[in-house]
Design an enzyme around this catalytic site. Sequence first.
Site, PDB file in Angstrom:
ATOM      1  N   ARG A 127      -9.095  -7.244  21.808  1.00  0.00           N
ATOM      2  CA  ARG A 127      -8.755  -7.484  23.220  1.00  0.00           C
ATOM      3  C   ARG A 127      -8.863  -6.176  24.001  1.00  0.00           C
ATOM      4  O   ARG A 127      -9.012  -5.111  23.414  1.00  0.00           O
ATOM      5  CB  ARG A 127      -7.303  -7.973  23.317  1.00  0.00           C
ATOM      6  CG  ARG A 127      -6.322  -6.940  22.739  1.00  0.00           C
ATOM      7  CD  ARG A 127      -4.867  -7.207  23.043  1.00  0.00           C
ATOM      8  NE  ARG A 127      -4.036  -6.111  22.601  1.00  0.00           N
ATOM      9  CZ  ARG A 127      -3.517  -5.967  21.385  1.00  0.00           C
ATOM     10  NH1 ARG A 127      -3.770  -6.872  20.447  1.00  0.00           N
ATOM     11  NH2 ARG A 127      -2.778  -4.916  21.086  1.00  0.00           N
ATOM     12  N   GLU A 168       0.830  -1.209   0.000  1.00  0.00           N
ATOM     13  CA  GLU A 168       0.000   0.000   0.000  1.00  0.00           C
ATOM     14  C   GLU A 168       0.859   1.251   0.000  1.00  0.00           C
ATOM     15  O   GLU A 168       2.064   1.212   0.235  1.00  0.00           O
ATOM     16  CB  GLU A 168      -1.015  -0.012   1.167  1.00  0.00           C
ATOM     17  CG  GLU A 168      -0.423  -0.093   2.545  1.00  0.00           C
ATOM     18  CD  GLU A 168      -1.466  -0.287   3.656  1.00  0.00           C
ATOM     19  OE1 GLU A 168      -2.517  -0.937   3.441  1.00  0.00           O
ATOM     20  OE2 GLU A 168      -1.211   0.203   4.757  1.00  0.00           O
ATOM     21  N   VAL A 178      -3.517  -2.356  26.781  1.00  0.00           N
ATOM     22  CA  VAL A 178      -2.751  -1.784  27.893  1.00  0.00           C
ATOM     23  C   VAL A 178      -3.282  -0.390  28.239  1.00  0.00           C
ATOM     24  O   VAL A 178      -3.474  -0.052  29.407  1.00  0.00           O
ATOM     25  CB  VAL A 178      -1.249  -1.690  27.509  1.00  0.00           C
ATOM     26  CG1 VAL A 178      -0.458  -0.950  28.586  1.00  0.00           C
ATOM     27  CG2 VAL A 178      -0.656  -3.070  27.257  1.00  0.00           C
TER      28      VAL A 178
HETATM   29  C1  MV4 Z   1       1.810   2.283   7.871  1.00  0.00           C
HETATM   30  C2  MV4 Z   1       2.577   3.455   7.950  1.00  0.00           C
HETATM   31  C3  MV4 Z   1       2.518   4.335   6.891  1.00  0.00           C
HETATM   32  N1  MV4 Z   1       1.758   4.059   5.809  1.00  0.00           N
HETATM   33  N2  MV4 Z   1       1.071   2.065   6.773  1.00  0.00           N
HETATM   34  C4  MV4 Z   1       3.426   0.186  11.860  1.00  0.00           C
HETATM   35  C5  MV4 Z   1       2.907  -1.071  12.515  1.00  0.00           C
HETATM   36  C6  MV4 Z   1       1.583  -1.376  11.920  1.00  0.00           C
HETATM   37  N3  MV4 Z   1       0.549  -1.294  12.925  1.00  0.00           N
HETATM   38  C7  MV4 Z   1       1.380  -0.367  10.850  1.00  0.00           C
HETATM   39  N4  MV4 Z   1       2.491   0.553  10.859  1.00  0.00           N
HETATM   40  C8  MV4 Z   1       2.573   1.544   9.942  1.00  0.00           C
HETATM   41  N5  MV4 Z   1       1.800   1.386   8.830  1.00  0.00           N
HETATM   42  C9  MV4 Z   1       1.055   2.931   5.779  1.00  0.00           C
HETATM   43  N6  MV4 Z   1       0.321   2.667   4.684  1.00  0.00           N
HETATM   44  C10 MV4 Z   1       3.353   3.650   9.087  1.00  0.00           C
HETATM   45  C11 MV4 Z   1       3.369   2.697  10.080  1.00  0.00           C
HETATM   46  C12 MV4 Z   1       4.249   2.963  11.179  1.00  0.00           C
HETATM   47  C13 MV4 Z   1       3.772   3.206  12.426  1.00  0.00           C
HETATM   48  C14 MV4 Z   1       2.421   3.171  12.667  1.00  0.00           C
HETATM   49  C15 MV4 Z   1       1.941   3.406  13.919  1.00  0.00           C
HETATM   50  C16 MV4 Z   1       2.830   3.679  14.943  1.00  0.00           C
HETATM   51  C17 MV4 Z   1       4.180   3.717  14.740  1.00  0.00           C
HETATM   52  C18 MV4 Z   1       4.675   3.470  13.476  1.00  0.00           C
HETATM   53  C19 MV4 Z   1       6.036   3.526  13.268  1.00  0.00           C
HETATM   54  C20 MV4 Z   1       6.497   3.281  12.023  1.00  0.00           C
HETATM   55  C21 MV4 Z   1       5.616   2.985  10.980  1.00  0.00           C
END
Ligand code: MV4
Length: 451
Positions: A292, A200, A295
């Site tokens: 769930r 994506e 925290v």
């Molecule tokens: C993303 C993103 C940017 N664009 N998806 C990190 C773990 C997973 N939950 C999804 N994540 C991300 N997905 C798109 N399309 C950036 C992250 C991401 C991130 C998201 C939430 C909290 C911290 C993060 C740290 C790095 C990257």
Amino acid sequence: MFKKILIANRGEIALRVIRTCREMGIRTVAVYSTADAESLHVRFADEAVCIGPPASKDSYLKVQRILAAAEITNAEAIHPGYGFLAENAEFSRICQEHNIKFIGPSPEMIGAMGDKSTAKDNMIKFGVPVVPGSDGTISDLKEAEAIAKDIGYPVIIKATAGGGGRGMRIVKEPADFKRMFDSARSEAGSAFGNPEVYVEKFIENPRHVEFQILGDRHGYITHLGERDCSMQRRHQKILEESPSPVMEPELREKMGQAAIRAAETVQYEGAGTVEFLVDKDLNFYFMEMNTRIQVEHPVTEEVTFTDLIRYQIEVAAGAPLSRKPFKMRGHAIECRINAEDPAHNFRPSAGKIDVFHVPGGRSVRVDTHVYSGYRVPPFYDSMIAKLIVSGSNRTEAIARMKRALEEFIIEGIKTTIPYHIQLMDDPTFISGDFNTHFLEKQFKFIPKDTP
Ligand code: MV4
């Protein structure tokens, strides 16, 4: 209502569930490993059953021992807390088969949300906004490269079985795609036993905003507002707050309705969390749904004046939720206090706590299973306490948090308290204008008087 609940967990969350059970007049059964015999969840439960040696895989993850503990104590329900078996479809199914109510998602709900690509496809069908990308998973390199070119770089490759950043790759330019695609698939294969990935658009500098959801057996689903979890390091949340500093009533209404639709795709029952990424223009995109209690649930409790564990137990017993929308008031912040040394790259710091003095005063809450003289075992995650404060607005909450952190005395081990104290004075944190990269890319912790 249940007469007796077994808590299949340890630490602060086990104690948190026991507290609500006691207030509801429900008897409790703790399970514990030999490393946790001195933990407060064992002391405060009505009964306790030792289920094995320290390693989680030999105790807190041993399905048969936990079921045996429930059967010999006549527990009618099991609360899994978070982590361990909380999102294990197999455990949920086995509880069902043994006529023990699992206070958590059905195996079907875990299946539908656990596979990220399937979950995303369902969101598209129900009109929940998602990040533009591939239609399901792709295993063909050429096809994947074509999709990446089409949506435009940078793109992100994600493992469908993933979560917490594993099997995830950011690709800045076409030349890197093959290498990243291959390594994402191979990491996903070894980490999750499933190499499937999807592609994506990479959203630059997003915020992480999640909505708390509750659903009952009668098909009613509602939300309790949002939490901002943008303060993360290496995919570990450090601090959470509610409301999000970027939230406005109109956006909350739109995101809240999207979160409810996300939960409706699986007729969700119980407490859940719908995670969104929010970009700089406040566009929001569904990321994943966690089935769930989390925290960081206390910040929602503090601004909505509710007990989410009580709701979990009530809806598991079949009670309907009130149809009155929840109201949010004031501002709450949670700091995770970990037994880690922030001066040395957050290395774990297990051992004996010589002094443990908790802060007090108005609107200060400490959720913890530890006390002076407690030994932090090296076998489990390093969170030893959550400090939650509330105030009538964000400024007041930050000042109160700083005051409470300064009152917190933990001697004998290193903790993340000094890190949080510095964060409370950081102009970017204070401004509220930060994203998920702030802690790793911008914030510099300066250790004081450490040898
Ligand atoms: C993303 C993103 C940017 N664009 N998806 C990190 C773990 C997973 N939950 C999804 N994540 C991300 N997905 C798109 N399309 C950036 C992250 C991401 C991130 C998201 C939430 C909290 C911290 C993060 C740290 C790095 C990257």
